[in-house]
Design a protein around this motif. Structure first.
Motif, PDB file in Angstrom:
ATOM      1  N   ALA A   1       0.813  -1.216   0.000  1.00  0.00           N
ATOM      2  CA  ALA A   1       0.000   0.000   0.000  1.00  0.00           C
ATOM      3  C   ALA A   1       0.852   1.273   0.000  1.00  0.00           C
ATOM      4  O   ALA A   1       0.586   2.197  -0.762  1.00  0.00           O
ATOM      5  N   SER A   2       1.868   1.317   0.830  1.00  0.00           N
ATOM      6  CA  SER A   2       2.632   2.563   0.976  1.00  0.00           C
ATOM      7  C   SER A   2       3.824   2.666   0.034  1.00  0.00           C
ATOM      8  O   SER A   2       4.312   3.762  -0.231  1.00  0.00           O
ATOM      9  N   GLY A   3       4.326   1.534  -0.438  1.00  0.00           N
ATOM     10  CA  GLY A   3       5.527   1.554  -1.256  1.00  0.00           C
ATOM     11  C   GLY A   3       6.801   1.746  -0.451  1.00  0.00           C
ATOM     12  O   GLY A   3       7.889   1.834  -1.010  1.00  0.00           O
ATOM     13  N   GLN A   4       6.674   1.780   0.864  1.00  0.00           N
ATOM     14  CA  GLN A   4       7.831   1.967   1.735  1.00  0.00           C
ATOM     15  C   GLN A   4       8.613   0.670   1.879  1.00  0.00           C
ATOM     16  O   GLN A   4       8.033  -0.412   1.926  1.00  0.00           O
ATOM     17  N   ALA A   5       9.929   0.798   1.965  1.00  0.00           N
ATOM     18  CA  ALA A   5      10.777  -0.367   2.215  1.00  0.00           C
ATOM     19  C   ALA A   5      10.508  -0.879   3.621  1.00  0.00           C
ATOM     20  O   ALA A   5      10.454  -0.102   4.571  1.00  0.00           O
ATOM     21  N   VAL A   6      10.327  -2.184   3.751  1.00  0.00           N
ATOM     22  CA  VAL A   6      10.060  -2.759   5.071  1.00  0.00           C
ATOM     23  C   VAL A   6      11.114  -3.775   5.495  1.00  0.00           C
ATOM     24  O   VAL A   6      11.254  -4.055   6.680  1.00  0.00           O
ATOM     25  N   ALA A   7      11.869  -4.328   4.532  1.00  0.00           N
ATOM     26  CA  ALA A   7      12.877  -5.321   4.903  1.00  0.00           C
ATOM     27  C   ALA A   7      13.802  -5.594   3.729  1.00  0.00           C
ATOM     28  O   ALA A   7      13.435  -5.410   2.570  1.00  0.00           O
TER      29      ALA A   7
END
Length: 183
Positions: free
Chosen positions: A46-52
């Motif tokens: 959803a956010s396109g943010q890097a998570v890992a």
């Protein structure tokens, strides 16, 4: 191939810049991922943010500059590693600055002045080194990297060498971005 070989010969002196800094005590080993290119970053849908970071079989002690240089090399090349138009490849300093700001916001307090100073050297070296690896594989008969067609590794090498040249042409803004974003 001759152009690529001249490109390599002209940059022979840069290959040990990070290891020399380690030997001089300017850089110290830390845990690193070992392959933090953009396709090894897991993004939130959803956010396109890097998570890992994924693909953890390469985690080991090393210089964070190998990770940071590889990540910058991958992220700040808008045309990507497989573009057929290698002459159009450029290092995007705005993308690099955004990555460095994010990295600096989390890791800035643990970085020494030498860590920050050597960011330019790291991204230049890693782009050059990857190009050298592709060229070497091409000259050896494409034994290591999987290829889609004859000359694929040579084109990959040319992309990385063009990226290296673009990095070199933007040394001052890259150094400024690293200093401002990571301090």
């Amino acid at each position: 191939v001759a152009w690529a070989q001249r490109f390599v010969a002209d940059r022979e002196a840069i290959v040990d810049v990070l290891e020399q800094a380690r030997a001089q005590g300017r850089l110290r080993p830390r845990p690193i991922h070992g392959d933090p290119k953009v396709n090894n970053v897991l993004l939130h849908r959803a956010s396109g943010q890097a998570v890992a970071l994924i693909d953890l079989d390469t985690v080991k002690p090393g210089l964070l500059h190998y990770d940071l240089g590889d990540c910058l090399r991958s992220v700040a090349n808008p045309l990507g590693e497989e573009t057929p138009d290698w002459r159009a490849v450029r290092f995007d300093t705005e993308l690099a600055e955004a990555l460095l700001r994010g990295y600096g916001s989390v890791a800035g307090a643990m970085l020494s002045d030498d860590d920050v100073e050597l960011v330019y050297d790291a991204v230049r070296l890693i782009a050059f080194e990857l190009g050298l690896r592709f060229l070497t594989d091409h000259l050896a008969g494409d034994l290591y990297f999987r290829c889609d067609a004859p000359g694929h590794n040579l084109r990959r090498a040319l992309v990385q060498f063009q990226l290296t040249a673009s990095i070199e042409a933007q040394e001052a803004p890259i150094r400024t971005a690293a200093t401002q974003a990571m301090r």
